[in-house]
Each structure stands twice: as C-alpha cells, then as structure tokens.
Design a protein around this motif. Structure first.
Motif, short mmCIF file in Angstrom:
data_model
loop_
_atom_site.label_atom_id
_atom_site.label_comp_id
_atom_site.label_asym_id
_atom_site.label_seq_id
_atom_site.Cartn_x
_atom_site.Cartn_y
_atom_site.Cartn_z
N THR A 1 -11.26 -21.54 -53.75
CA THR A 1 -10.53 -20.43 -53.15
C THR A 1 -9.37 -20.93 -52.28
O THR A 1 -8.33 -20.26 -52.17
N SER B 1 -5.75 -19.54 -53.19
CA SER B 1 -5.02 -18.80 -52.18
C SER B 1 -3.72 -19.51 -51.79
O SER B 1 -2.73 -18.84 -51.44
N TRP C 1 -2.84 -11.07 -47.30
CA TRP C 1 -4.10 -11.28 -48.01
C TRP C 1 -4.25 -12.73 -48.45
O TRP C 1 -5.29 -13.34 -48.26
N HIS D 1 -6.98 -15.42 -46.93
CA HIS D 1 -7.96 -16.15 -47.74
C HIS D 1 -7.77 -17.66 -47.62
O HIS D 1 -8.75 -18.42 -47.71
N LEU E 1 -9.35 -18.43 -44.26
CA LEU E 1 -10.79 -18.22 -44.40
C LEU E 1 -11.44 -19.35 -45.19
O LEU E 1 -12.50 -19.87 -44.80
N SER E 2 -10.82 -19.75 -46.28
CA SER E 2 -11.38 -20.83 -47.10
C SER E 2 -11.39 -22.15 -46.35
O SER E 2 -12.34 -22.94 -46.46
N TYR F 1 -12.55 -19.13 -39.56
CA TYR F 1 -13.06 -18.21 -40.59
C TYR F 1 -12.81 -16.76 -40.17
O TYR F 1 -12.33 -15.93 -40.96
N GLY G 1 -9.20 -15.78 -40.49
CA GLY G 1 -8.85 -15.45 -41.87
C GLY G 1 -9.26 -14.04 -42.23
O GLY G 1 -8.48 -13.29 -42.85
N LYS G 2 -10.48 -13.64 -41.85
CA LYS G 2 -10.93 -12.28 -42.13
C LYS G 2 -10.07 -11.25 -41.40
O LYS G 2 -9.75 -10.19 -41.95
N ILE H 1 -6.80 -10.83 -43.25
CA ILE H 1 -7.00 -10.00 -44.44
C ILE H 1 -7.07 -8.52 -44.05
O ILE H 1 -6.47 -7.65 -44.71
N THR I 1 -16.51 -13.27 -51.28
CA THR I 1 -15.22 -13.94 -51.08
C THR I 1 -14.45 -14.04 -52.39
O THR I 1 -13.25 -13.73 -52.46
N LEU J 1 -11.11 -11.94 -53.19
CA LEU J 1 -9.87 -12.64 -53.52
C LEU J 1 -9.27 -12.09 -54.80
O LEU J 1 -8.06 -11.83 -54.88
#
Length: 435
Positions: free
Chosen positions: A11, A15, A31, A35, A38-39, A65, A68-69, A72, A200, A204
């Motif tokens: 991911t 991303s 987005w 990601h 987050l990844s 993490y 990242g969320k 998004i 996830t 994605l």
C-alpha cells in the motif's frame, strides 16, 4: 508479521504512485497522501513490534497512522464540498495527542496507548461513514459503496479492539503487534489484525475509484458547461433541446424558448475592457440561473446571447420568466460611470409541431424566438416580444399591404378606363379589349 509487512509495503508503494496520479484533484491528493502516511505508520508499527519493541517508537508510529487516517477523512470532507479541516478536528487532534502522552507517562503505557488509538480510529471511521451517507455527490457509483464497506469493517474492528483493550488485564498487552498475542486469541487477531488490513486495501481501492470517477465527471462537466458563465454551452444546449422536444412531442406537452441578448454589450467591452464585459456576462448568467425554475434549461448560445428552454410551458406562461429576467438584469450595475445598469432584449416562442424531426423543430423554435428578439431590439431594447404576436402583426401588415396594393390597382384601372372612354385610340391598346 510478514503478511502485515507485505501489505503495508504494497500500500505504501501504491499510494506513492497515486499521489502523483491524483495530484490535480484535491480530494484524490488527500486520499493518496493519507494512505501513504497511514501505510508508513503501519509499516513502522509492524517493524517495531517484530524487532525492538520500543514503546516510544510505537507511540510515534501510532500517531503517524492516525495522521494518515485523519488526512483521508479530510479528503472525504473535501470531496463532499465541506471544509477539509475544522476547529473541531483540531481540538480532537489536541485531545488525542494529550491522551497519548498521558498514556506514555502512566502505568502500562502500551495498553493505554492502544486504548487511545482504538478509540480515535473508531471515531474517525464513524465520522467518515456519517459524512459519506450524507453525500451530495451522485457521480460515484462504485467507489462510494467500497469506501463505506471499508469504513464499516474498520469501525467494527476498532470497536472490538477497544473493548478487548479495556477488558484486558494490565499484564497482557492489547497490541495486535505483540507476538505473544498472536498465539493466544485467534478471534482477537483475526478481527483486530486482519480486518483492518482488509479494510485498508479495500479503502485504498475504493478511494482511488472515487477519485477517478470524480476526474471523469469533471471532464464530462467541462465538455458540457460554458467555462465563463457556468451555464450549458451551445452543444450541450442543442442536445438538451432535442431530448426535451422529443419528450414534449411524445407526451403532448408545450415547450417555450427564450432567446436573450445583452443590450449594447459591445459598448461595455469597448469602454471598460473585455474583463469587465466578462464580469457583466457572469452576473447576467447568474440572474438567469436564479430566475429559472429547476426544470428549465439555461445555456449560453454564444457571445452575449443566452437561451432558456421551459418544458411544460406555453408562450404566454413563459412571459413570467421573461419579466423576472428583465427585472433582475436591470439591477446589475455596469462598469464605468455610476447610475448605468444592464439590460437585455428577449424573444419568446413556443414549439409548433409541423412534422419535422427534433433537430428541425429545435431550429424552427430557436429561429422564431430569435426573430422576436430582434424585433425587441428594434422596438427600443430592454423588453420582450412574443413570436406569435410578431407573426400576427406581420400577417396584419401583409394583409393591409395587399389591400393597399389592390386598392391602388383598382384606382389605376378606373383611371385608365376613364381615359379610354375619352380617347377611342387609347382604348384599342388596353389589355383585354375586344373591340
């Protein structure tokens, strides 16, 4: 651990590519960037859990993490036409960071840290679902259900994890990245570890599809919408008119057309420049858009000429719209000397079925309204003229002309007959003479 490393690494690479692919779309950029962050946080968490087990590193990875969320989620809000980041979100970030720092300084920091993380992730997933369910964007047919499903899976997993974290004793870490836990509770690991990974990947893919659908919708909109005024362009107006006429003929309904031209627009451009003229056109287009009904179709036909199609409306009913437009446009100030306001001339016509196809009927309808428009110009501008009234006036004028011509011919014939009676030589040359 290996599966999690593979998933987060994949991911992360995907991303990274999507950031460059979706960089021109606001929501897509958020987005893809979310990601990516987050990844990176998930990969750092996994590596830390598999190697050094440092609480501080885990705390930083959890914050990454969560960042990242949150990114998004901001992309979701932008996609729905909402502000990306609000004061409430800022306050939530401050509270989350404070709770994470407090967890690190207290007893059993790993357990407390994951309690904070689970709650924060659950709230983000819940708010994402609520925003998407209130979606006003209707062009997403595939991506939106996928994202809703991914958010729902993520929410369930985080709620289960939060419940397990609060029920856990202080001797056992609730971290899904603790290798000791991976062999103790298969249900826990399946829900808390595998479900977020699936969510996830699904999210994605769903967000990517939503971004692509938005790009396609924007391109389609650009092909139909006039860039200056925001109304339909000429090609889109022609297509809409043909469809509307076909529907009207099938259902035996009336259709009216208003052709509108800005008065003395060349003087505005010559006196104040083309940018000022563009501003006037935009203001008039806004007045048209605010005057029409939801079922009416408005477009810019070219230059300073506009057109409004009114379904289920005859010519006389359309005069109400014409009066509203005239009134709103008269309130638009012109650039230059104070006290001067815009005005338009309007021609109004009604569809008449003469057996032609939809294209021919549209050309005839527009032509009739256009002729009425030029008559409104001739009569002094800042007014509307009905095509039917113009036709009646033209018919009356033609009949009067014929009467005058007939009377003139009769008078001439009487004069010639009188001359012939007084001059026998001239009578021999008269047409129809049989003597």
């Amino acid at each position: 651990m290996i599966v999690m490393m593979v998933v987060f690494s994949s991911t992360l690479l995907i991303s990274t590519g999507l950031v460059f692919a979706l960089i021109r779309t606001d929501a897509g950029r958020l987005w893809a960037g979310g990601h990516l962050v987050l990844s990176a946080g998930g990969l750092a968490l996994t590596i830390n859990a598999a190697t050094v087990h440092l609480v501080e590193v885990g705390a930083v990875a959890v914050m990454v993490y969560l960042a990242g969320k949150l990114t998004i989620y901001c992309g979701v809000r932008v996609h729905q036409g909402l502000p990306g980041f609000t004061r409430m979100q800022g306050a939530a970030v401050v509270v989350t960071v404070a709770a994470a720092l407090d967890a690190l300084t207290g007893p059993h920091p790993v357990l407390q840290l994951h309690r904070v993380a689970y709650v924060a992730l659950a709230l983000l997933s819940l708010t994402t679902i609520l925003v998407l369910l209130r979606s006003r964007v209707r062009h997403s047919e595939i991506g939106l259900p996928l994202v809703l499903l991914a958010s729902a899976v993520q929410l369930c997993a985080q709620l289960y994890g939060a419940s397990a974290a609060w029920q856990a004793d202080n001797a056992i870490s609730a971290s899904p990245f603790n290798a000791a836990n991976l062999t103790h509770d298969a249900t826990y690991n399946a829900v808390v570890v595998l479900a977020p990974l699936v969510a996830t990947l699904l999210g994605l893919f769903g967000f990517t599809v939503m971004a692509l659908e938005q790009v396609i919708a924007n391109k389609e909109r650009g092909a139909r919408i006039d860039g200056l005024t925001g109304l339909l362009n000429r090609a889109a107006l022609d297509n809409a008119a043909s469809r509307l006429i076909v529907s009207a003929l099938r259902n035996r309904q009336a259709v009216a057309c208003l052709v509108i031209d800005v008065d003395h627009f060349k003087q505005v451009n010559d006196r104040s420049g083309h940018r000022a003229g563009d501003a006037v056109l935009q203001a008039i287009a806004e007045a048209l858009d605010n005057s029409r009904r939801a079922s009416d179709v408005a477009g810019r036909y070219g230059g300073e000429e506009f057109c409004v199609l009114c379904p289920h409306t005859d010519e006389h009913q359309a005069t109400a719209l014409a009066r509203r437009i005239l009134r709103k446009v008269r309130a638009i100030p012109l650039p230059g000397p104070a006290g001067k306001f815009a005005s338009v001339s309007i021609g109004v016509a009604q569809l008449r079925d003469d057996g032609s196809d939809s294209v021919g009927l549209w050309q005839q309808l527009f032509g009739n309204a256009d002729r009425a428009l030029y008559e409104a110009k001739r009569r002094g501008r800042d007014r509307y003229v009905l095509a039917s009234t113009l036709e009646r006036e033209e018919a009356i004028a033609a009949a009067a002309e014929m009467e005058r011509a007939s009377a003139s011919d009769s008078a001439m014939a009487s004069v010639m007959d009188a001359d012939a009676q007084s001059d026998p030589a001239l009578a021999a040359d008269l047409p129809g003479d049989t003597r």
